[in-house]
Design an enzyme around this catalytic site. Sequence first.
Site, short mmCIF file in Angstrom:
data_model
loop_
_atom_site.label_atom_id
_atom_site.label_comp_id
_atom_site.label_asym_id
_atom_site.label_seq_id
_atom_site.Cartn_x
_atom_site.Cartn_y
_atom_site.Cartn_z
N ASP A 1 40.88 28.69 47.71
CA ASP A 1 40.80 30.03 48.29
C ASP A 1 40.37 29.94 49.76
OD1 ASP A 1 40.33 32.68 48.93
OD2 ASP A 1 39.44 33.14 46.99
N HIS B 1 43.55 32.60 46.75
CA HIS B 1 42.81 33.85 46.65
C HIS B 1 43.42 34.72 45.55
CE1 HIS B 1 39.94 36.77 47.99
NE2 HIS B 1 40.87 37.69 48.22
N SER C 1 38.19 40.01 44.59
CA SER C 1 37.98 39.94 46.03
C SER C 1 36.83 40.89 46.41
CB SER C 1 39.26 40.26 46.78
OG SER C 1 39.16 39.92 48.14
#
Length: 307
Positions: free
Chosen positions: A250, A282, A168
């Site tokens: 995602d 995600h 991320s």
Amino acid sequence: AERLHAGHAQQIRQETAAQLPGDVLLADPGAATVRAMTSSARYLGGSRPARPEAHQIPAPGCELVPCLVYRSQHPADPGLAGSAVLVIHGGPEGQAKRNFNPIVAALAAAGHTVLVPNVRGSTGYGKRWYSADDGRRRLDSVADLAAIHAYLPELGVDPARAGLYGGSYGGYMVLAGLAFQPELWAAGVDIVGISSLLTFLENTSAYRRALREREYGSLAHDRDFLLAASPLTRIDSIRAPLFIIHGANDPRVPLSEAAQLHAALTARGQECELLVYGDEGHGLAKRANKLDAYPKAFAFLARHLAP
């Protein structure tokens, strides 16, 4: 006496938290007993993971970056001794703590020296540190990576055998390190990371855009900086091999962030592998996907960080 006992117990918890996976415990207040209902540690093969060492690493602006360092006493591959992997947490409003992390444990057990820093923007160190990477100070947190790299000889690590690993926002940091400091890093693993702050804000889910603009800068007023601070803008500077993992569904960091990076790197003959999981969002949530992706990522790092 009770206070001393409580303090000793807390110290033991802090020292062992990073070595023991979480388990389900049954507490009986009346009997003052705690019984383990599961035993995850049995999957560790009989040896405990590395215990973290706390370091304060000098960084630009007379700052000190808190960093946990993990080194195994019995590495599975002694050939990896002298290599380093920086594992950068996401967020950026996150914090690396002395908790059990299977990724960190596995990398240290393999033989890497694993550094888990709390660079600028991390929580847990006051509002000043938490806000120190906001907006146009974004690259100050990337500069912390270079400071950590300069510290590696203090740990007996070969600076030429250092890699980056993150997911991320941590993935953005991996890509930014490779793009803005190409001479420092030998390999990178990016999981659901941001390759362009500009296209990320344009394509992320609408419910997140306003929140993220407060952190990174706005499309209306900071477009020039968003472009300048994006790893994709400096694609020609990246020369380290890259391993990318992304979920097709995602909603936070769209798959397009990985796809555009992979396309640009492969077009210029750069080593770049992309794994896309059609049933993930995600990050990786499903056990089968984790068992497929993580060993491949570990093998990639071992190959590129070997002597």
